[in-house]
Motif scaffolding. Structure first.
Motif, PDB file in Angstrom:
ATOM      1  N   ARG A 177      -8.812   6.542   1.577  1.00  0.00           N
ATOM      2  CA  ARG A 177      -7.452   6.114   1.284  1.00  0.00           C
ATOM      3  C   ARG A 177      -6.484   7.160   1.810  1.00  0.00           C
ATOM      4  O   ARG A 177      -6.733   8.365   1.728  1.00  0.00           O
ATOM      5  CB  ARG A 177      -7.249   5.959  -0.229  1.00  0.00           C
ATOM      6  CG  ARG A 177      -8.154   4.951  -0.880  1.00  0.00           C
ATOM      7  CD  ARG A 177      -7.704   3.541  -0.639  1.00  0.00           C
ATOM      8  NE  ARG A 177      -6.471   3.213  -1.360  1.00  0.00           N
ATOM      9  CZ  ARG A 177      -5.975   1.992  -1.442  1.00  0.00           C
ATOM     10  NH1 ARG A 177      -6.587   0.988  -0.833  1.00  0.00           N
ATOM     11  NH2 ARG A 177      -4.862   1.760  -2.108  1.00  0.00           N
ATOM     12  N   ILE A 181       1.394   9.845  -4.411  1.00  0.00           N
ATOM     13  CA  ILE A 181       1.501   8.639  -5.241  1.00  0.00           C
ATOM     14  C   ILE A 181       2.435   8.881  -6.418  1.00  0.00           C
ATOM     15  O   ILE A 181       3.294   8.047  -6.738  1.00  0.00           O
ATOM     16  CB  ILE A 181       0.105   8.210  -5.725  1.00  0.00           C
ATOM     17  CG1 ILE A 181      -0.738   7.735  -4.531  1.00  0.00           C
ATOM     18  CG2 ILE A 181       0.209   7.108  -6.770  1.00  0.00           C
ATOM     19  CD1 ILE A 181      -2.198   7.522  -4.864  1.00  0.00           C
ATOM     20  N   THR A 195      -0.695  -2.048 -10.645  1.00  0.00           N
ATOM     21  CA  THR A 195      -1.671  -1.430  -9.757  1.00  0.00           C
ATOM     22  C   THR A 195      -3.060  -1.989 -10.036  1.00  0.00           C
ATOM     23  O   THR A 195      -3.268  -2.749 -10.994  1.00  0.00           O
ATOM     24  CB  THR A 195      -1.668   0.098  -9.905  1.00  0.00           C
ATOM     25  OG1 THR A 195      -2.344   0.681  -8.788  1.00  0.00           O
ATOM     26  CG2 THR A 195      -2.334   0.538 -11.196  1.00  0.00           C
ATOM     27  N   LEU A 197     -10.152   9.676  -3.760  1.00  0.00           N
ATOM     28  CA  LEU A 197      -9.307   9.015  -2.761  1.00  0.00           C
ATOM     29  C   LEU A 197      -9.784   9.340  -1.348  1.00  0.00           C
ATOM     30  O   LEU A 197      -9.809   8.467  -0.464  1.00  0.00           O
ATOM     31  CB  LEU A 197      -7.851   9.438  -2.933  1.00  0.00           C
ATOM     32  CG  LEU A 197      -7.138   8.913  -4.189  1.00  0.00           C
ATOM     33  CD1 LEU A 197      -5.767   9.573  -4.326  1.00  0.00           C
ATOM     34  CD2 LEU A 197      -6.995   7.398  -4.148  1.00  0.00           C
ATOM     35  N   TYR A 215       0.856  -1.188   0.000  1.00  0.00           N
ATOM     36  CA  TYR A 215       0.000   0.000   0.000  1.00  0.00           C
ATOM     37  C   TYR A 215       0.897   1.244   0.000  1.00  0.00           C
ATOM     38  O   TYR A 215       1.908   1.289   0.703  1.00  0.00           O
ATOM     39  CB  TYR A 215      -0.930  -0.012   1.206  1.00  0.00           C
ATOM     40  CG  TYR A 215      -2.188  -0.799   0.945  1.00  0.00           C
ATOM     41  CD1 TYR A 215      -3.437  -0.251   1.182  1.00  0.00           C
ATOM     42  CD2 TYR A 215      -2.118  -2.092   0.426  1.00  0.00           C
ATOM     43  CE1 TYR A 215      -4.591  -0.987   0.937  1.00  0.00           C
ATOM     44  CE2 TYR A 215      -3.265  -2.829   0.162  1.00  0.00           C
ATOM     45  CZ  TYR A 215      -4.497  -2.270   0.426  1.00  0.00           C
ATOM     46  OH  TYR A 215      -5.634  -2.988   0.168  1.00  0.00           O
ATOM     47  N   PRO A 216       0.537   2.245  -0.797  1.00  0.00           N
ATOM     48  CA  PRO A 216       1.460   3.361  -1.022  1.00  0.00           C
ATOM     49  C   PRO A 216       1.862   4.137   0.224  1.00  0.00           C
ATOM     50  O   PRO A 216       3.023   4.540   0.353  1.00  0.00           O
ATOM     51  CB  PRO A 216       0.707   4.262  -2.015  1.00  0.00           C
ATOM     52  CG  PRO A 216      -0.709   3.802  -2.001  1.00  0.00           C
ATOM     53  CD  PRO A 216      -0.691   2.372  -1.613  1.00  0.00           C
ATOM     54  N   LYS A 269      -2.752  12.367  -4.763  1.00  0.00           N
ATOM     55  CA  LYS A 269      -2.153  12.224  -6.087  1.00  0.00           C
ATOM     56  C   LYS A 269      -0.688  12.624  -6.070  1.00  0.00           C
ATOM     57  O   LYS A 269       0.161  11.919  -6.656  1.00  0.00           O
ATOM     58  CB  LYS A 269      -2.923  13.078  -7.084  1.00  0.00           C
ATOM     59  CG  LYS A 269      -2.367  13.036  -8.495  1.00  0.00           C
ATOM     60  CD  LYS A 269      -3.188  13.913  -9.430  1.00  0.00           C
ATOM     61  CE  LYS A 269      -2.660  13.858 -10.857  1.00  0.00           C
ATOM     62  NZ  LYS A 269      -3.494  14.698 -11.767  1.00  0.00           N
ATOM     63  N   ILE A 303      -3.547   1.407  -6.144  1.00  0.00           N
ATOM     64  CA  ILE A 303      -3.879   2.804  -5.825  1.00  0.00           C
ATOM     65  C   ILE A 303      -5.384   3.054  -5.897  1.00  0.00           C
ATOM     66  O   ILE A 303      -5.885   3.993  -5.282  1.00  0.00           O
ATOM     67  CB  ILE A 303      -3.133   3.798  -6.743  1.00  0.00           C
ATOM     68  CG1 ILE A 303      -3.546   3.616  -8.210  1.00  0.00           C
ATOM     69  CG2 ILE A 303      -1.628   3.664  -6.574  1.00  0.00           C
ATOM     70  CD1 ILE A 303      -3.036   4.702  -9.133  1.00  0.00           C
ATOM     71  N   ILE A 344      -6.872   8.083  -8.657  1.00  0.00           N
ATOM     72  CA  ILE A 344      -5.825   9.100  -8.491  1.00  0.00           C
ATOM     73  C   ILE A 344      -6.403  10.470  -8.170  1.00  0.00           C
ATOM     74  O   ILE A 344      -5.678  11.358  -7.694  1.00  0.00           O
ATOM     75  CB  ILE A 344      -4.929   9.178  -9.752  1.00  0.00           C
ATOM     76  CG1 ILE A 344      -3.580   9.807  -9.435  1.00  0.00           C
ATOM     77  CG2 ILE A 344      -5.658   9.918 -10.879  1.00  0.00           C
ATOM     78  CD1 ILE A 344      -2.758   9.050  -8.414  1.00  0.00           C
TER      79      ILE A 344
END
Length: 446
Positions: free
Chosen positions: A274, A281, A299, A269, A235-236, A278, A261, A264
């Motif tokens: 989340r 990421i 992704t 998001l 997970y980012p 952007k 993701i 974006i």
């Protein structure tokens, strides 16, 4: 008394591991694990209940086994996994052919359930999904050279569109000692490609040890006799510089990162709950490309989330055009009962979402074709997985290809190629999105 038991595992590879553990438990109890449900005493269907397509697949398999049962070719049916956890009462009411149910908190009770259903009783076990036992033996069902290693169960991310925390419980890391012990067994058995899996591998150890422990775990795993180590899913927001540095330092960790993701657009998001935006990421992807030469980024994208208008969708398209992610799975949003997103306003119609999936898939197909074209003329390491009779040549995968979800390399050779061996292949062309090649420097792999 011993019984012949067949297993059907549906859904993700985390589910596969649970099925492998159940198979080992019944075998240790003196039963026989068979490949074909036809003629078996019992079929265990380990289900996925994540989205509509998975539920439909699970029900289709149950009905198929019910038909065998009606014909006298199968005695009993036991349903386990996410579908039974989520739709316990519905299965009992709508699918009377099912003889027993195990929830996701009761995989370890499989032997007891087998004895109950084969004794004419109805098995029904639903233990605490937050305290499941994740260690123990497995009957590995993958090719001998590849195995999955689950390092954690559950998820605490609580994305607004996702039902998994309600089906699998909170995030729970296994102890490092148990993971390394299992990894030793896999390495000793000849596994060459180890794939670490969890709903979120980046958070490994945080709730157990008070800090992110994936870098330390990977360092220890790289000391074992694996050729490739692959990571699913990162997970980012928890993909730290320390983790990236370990990936850059350790040659066994393939430069392949699966980072879902989902979208974006910052508004979407935020609606999805989340973490990260952007800008974060985008910076992360640029950092990965700078520190991991030749990295392949995969992704997952969801189209049709609540509030996704044309502007938000176009922003997503522009991002994929600009970043040229080598791998992407594109899915239509499924409003799952019991999730916050299902009750949100501004729902997108299924028809619009499907149309956007088609557009994004077409865009991504061109990105992937361009990536394949850029690799032509190079010699790359390929894990040979056997001879493909239809293609009339050998088939395998590169570091850029995770099993079951990415591409295949079809290649020719002057003689026999050892299955499970890593061989140098000169990439010479493409066909229907797959790579073609020929063994290079054949004497090196004799």
């Amino acid at each position: 008394m011993s019984y012949n038991i067949a297993f059907i595992s549906l859904g993700c590879d985390k589910n596969r591991v649970n099925c492998e553990q159940m198979a080992a438990l019944v075998q240790d109890a003196g039963h026989f694990v068979v490949d074909d449900p036809e003629g078996a005493d019992l079929c265990v269907i380990n289900t996925c209940g994540f989205i509509d397509a998975a539920k439909e697949e699970a029900i289709a398999n149950i009905l198929e086994m019910a038909a065998l049962k009606e014909q006298g070719l199968l005695k009993k049916i036991l349903v386990t996994g996410c579908l039974s956890q989520r739709y316990r009462e519905d299965i009992k009411t709508e699918l009377p052919e099912v003889d027993g149910l195990l929830g996701t908190g009761s995989y370890h009770e499989i032997v007891k359930a087998v004895e109950e259903v084969m004794g004419g009783k109805t098995a029904e076990h639903f233990g605490d999904i937050d305290t499941t036992y994740e260690d123990g033996d497995r009957m590995v069902s993958t090719n001998p050279w590849t195995a999955y290693l689950k390092i954690a169960e559950g998820c605490s991310n609580r994305c607004a569109f996702c039902i998994i925390p309600k089906l699998r419980g909170k995030y729970r890391s296994r102890s490092m000692e148990s993971i390394l012990a299992e990894a030793h067994v896999l390495a000793d058995s000849g596994v060459e490609e180890l794939i670490l899996i969890a709903q979120d591998v980046t958070r490994y150890g945080k709730e157990r040890y008070g800090r992110y422990m994936l870098p330390e775990l990977l360092t220890e795993l790289c000391k074992l006799d694996f050729h490739w180590i692959r990571l699913h899913y990162l997970y980012p927001d928890a993909l730290t510089d320390e983790l990236i540095d370990v990936m850059a330092r350790e040659d066994k960790i393939v430069n392949y990162v699966d980072i879902p993701i989902q979208h974006i657009n910052d508004g979407i998001l935020n609606t999805m709950c989340r973490r990260g935006d952007k800008a974060y990421i985008t910076d992360l992807f640029h950092k990965l490309r700078a520190k991991l030469p030749g990295v392949v980024i995969r992704t997952s994208i969801i189209c049709g989330l609540p509030g996704e208008g044309e502007a938000e969708f176009e922003e997503l398209c522009e991002f994929l055009r600009a970043e040229k992610l080598e791998r992407a799975g594109v899915f239509r949003y499924s409003p799952e009962e019991g999730t916050p997103a299902a009750a949100m306003p501004n729902q997108v119609s299924p028809e619009t979402a499907e149309h956007r999936v088609a557009l994004l898939s077409q865009l991504q197909a061109q990105v992937m074709d361009d990536f394949n074209d850029s690799r032509l003329g190079r010699v790359t390491e390929v894990l040979c997985e056997g001879f493909d009779e239809e293609m009339g040549c050998w088939a395998g995968r590169t570091y850029a290809d995770s099993p079951g979800i990415d591409g295949t390399v079809y290649f020719t050779a002057a003689g026999e190629v050892p299955v499970g061996a890593f061989v140098p292949v000169l990439l010479t062309g493409t066909e229907d999105g797959e790579l073609l090649g020929e063994i290079d420097e054949w004497e090196e792999v004799q």
